[in-house]
Design a protein around this motif. Structure first.
Motif, PDB file in Angstrom:
ATOM      1  N   GLY A 260       0.583  -1.158   0.524  1.00  0.00           N
ATOM      2  CA  GLY A 260      -0.037   0.159  -0.152  1.00  0.00           C
ATOM      3  C   GLY A 260       0.924   1.077   0.011  1.00  0.00           C
ATOM      4  O   GLY A 260       1.569   1.557   0.256  1.00  0.00           O
ATOM      5  N   SER A 261       0.231   1.998  -1.218  1.00  0.00           N
ATOM      6  CA  SER A 261       0.946   3.618  -0.322  1.00  0.00           C
ATOM      7  C   SER A 261       0.402   4.641  -0.807  1.00  0.00           C
ATOM      8  O   SER A 261      -1.202   4.868  -0.877  1.00  0.00           O
ATOM      9  CB  SER A 261       1.904   3.847  -1.746  1.00  0.00           C
TER      10      SER A 261
ATOM     11  N   TRP B  22       4.910  10.606  -4.725  1.00  0.00           N
ATOM     12  CA  TRP B  22       5.361   9.509  -4.218  1.00  0.00           C
ATOM     13  C   TRP B  22       5.617   9.606  -2.767  1.00  0.00           C
ATOM     14  O   TRP B  22       7.204  10.405  -2.119  1.00  0.00           O
ATOM     15  CB  TRP B  22       6.131   8.300  -4.736  1.00  0.00           C
ATOM     16  N   VAL B  23       4.934   9.360  -1.327  1.00  0.00           N
ATOM     17  CA  VAL B  23       5.639   9.758  -0.208  1.00  0.00           C
ATOM     18  C   VAL B  23       6.064   8.008   0.751  1.00  0.00           C
ATOM     19  O   VAL B  23       6.948   8.558   1.026  1.00  0.00           O
ATOM     20  CB  VAL B  23       4.063   9.802   0.276  1.00  0.00           C
ATOM     21  N   SER B  24       5.161   6.976   1.079  1.00  0.00           N
ATOM     22  CA  SER B  24       5.318   5.938   1.277  1.00  0.00           C
ATOM     23  C   SER B  24       4.708   4.930   0.779  1.00  0.00           C
ATOM     24  O   SER B  24       3.411   5.198   0.219  1.00  0.00           O
ATOM     25  CB  SER B  24       5.262   6.236   2.186  1.00  0.00           C
ATOM     26  N   SER B  25       5.739   4.170   1.624  1.00  0.00           N
ATOM     27  CA  SER B  25       4.794   2.822   1.120  1.00  0.00           C
ATOM     28  C   SER B  25       4.495   1.420   2.224  1.00  0.00           C
ATOM     29  O   SER B  25       6.088   1.385   3.076  1.00  0.00           O
ATOM     30  CB  SER B  25       5.541   1.180  -0.396  1.00  0.00           C
TER      31      SER B  25
ATOM     32  N   PHE C  65       7.223  11.428   8.897  1.00  0.00           N
ATOM     33  CA  PHE C  65       5.542  10.857   8.832  1.00  0.00           C
ATOM     34  C   PHE C  65       6.556   9.064   9.500  1.00  0.00           C
ATOM     35  O   PHE C  65       7.118   8.721   8.852  1.00  0.00           O
ATOM     36  CB  PHE C  65       5.264  10.703   7.086  1.00  0.00           C
ATOM     37  N   THR C  66       5.113   8.275   9.001  1.00  0.00           N
ATOM     38  CA  THR C  66       4.945   7.109   9.365  1.00  0.00           C
ATOM     39  C   THR C  66       3.655   5.861   9.106  1.00  0.00           C
ATOM     40  O   THR C  66       2.238   7.007   9.310  1.00  0.00           O
ATOM     41  CB  THR C  66       4.948   6.272  11.243  1.00  0.00           C
ATOM     42  N   ILE C  67       3.926   4.820   8.166  1.00  0.00           N
ATOM     43  CA  ILE C  67       3.057   4.609   7.378  1.00  0.00           C
ATOM     44  C   ILE C  67       2.392   3.439   8.317  1.00  0.00           C
ATOM     45  O   ILE C  67       3.600   2.032   8.450  1.00  0.00           O
ATOM     46  CB  ILE C  67       3.531   4.578   5.854  1.00  0.00           C
ATOM     47  N   THR C  68       1.253   2.707   8.767  1.00  0.00           N
ATOM     48  CA  THR C  68       1.027   1.411   8.960  1.00  0.00           C
ATOM     49  C   THR C  68      -0.082   1.150   8.369  1.00  0.00           C
ATOM     50  O   THR C  68      -0.831   2.412   7.847  1.00  0.00           O
ATOM     51  CB  THR C  68       0.936   1.668  10.322  1.00  0.00           C
TER      52      THR C  68
END
Length: 118
Positions: free
Chosen positions: A34-35, A47-50, A68-71
């Motif tokens: 997921g991104s 694009w920011v994060s995956s 930033f933190t992706i979960t």
């Protein structure tokens, strides 16, 4: 039918925080990367994060790393983006997509607007 519903955006002062959510349907996020992608007015998508299918691997653009933190919650089929120490240059429409930075699917939602301003 693949659908995404993003939420959590808003107006925040520089240095503030927001938590974005992306509820997905029509596929199982536990099987896909997921991104998060953002687009500022007059600019192209960035694009920011995956995050990997299991959530064990994450990747960030240099511009947001350490802020930033992706979960993801595979049980809820939902992607999250915790954003701290926000800067005016983070102002953009943020949306999520299936796939990783190098292999991303075209479907997307409407996104959620983040505005960082004093």
């Amino acid at each position: 039918q693949v659908q995404f519903v993003e939420s959590g955006g808003g107006l925040v002062q520089p240095g503030g925080s927001l938590r974005l959510s992306c509820a997905a349907s029509g596929f199982n996020f536990s099987h896909y990367y997921g991104s998060w992608v953002r687009q500022a007015p007059g600019k192209g998508p960035e694009w920011v994060s995956s995050i990997s299918p299991s959530g064990s691997r994450v990747d960030y653009a240099d511009s947001v790393r350490d802020r930033f933190t992706i979960t993801k919650d595979n049980a809820k089929n939902t992607l999250y983006l915790e954003m701290n120490n926000l800067k005016p240059q983070d102002t953009a429409n943020y949306y999520c997509r299936r796939g990783s930075r190098s292999s991303i699917y075209p479907d997307r939602g409407q996104g959620t607007q983040v505005t960082v301003s004093s």
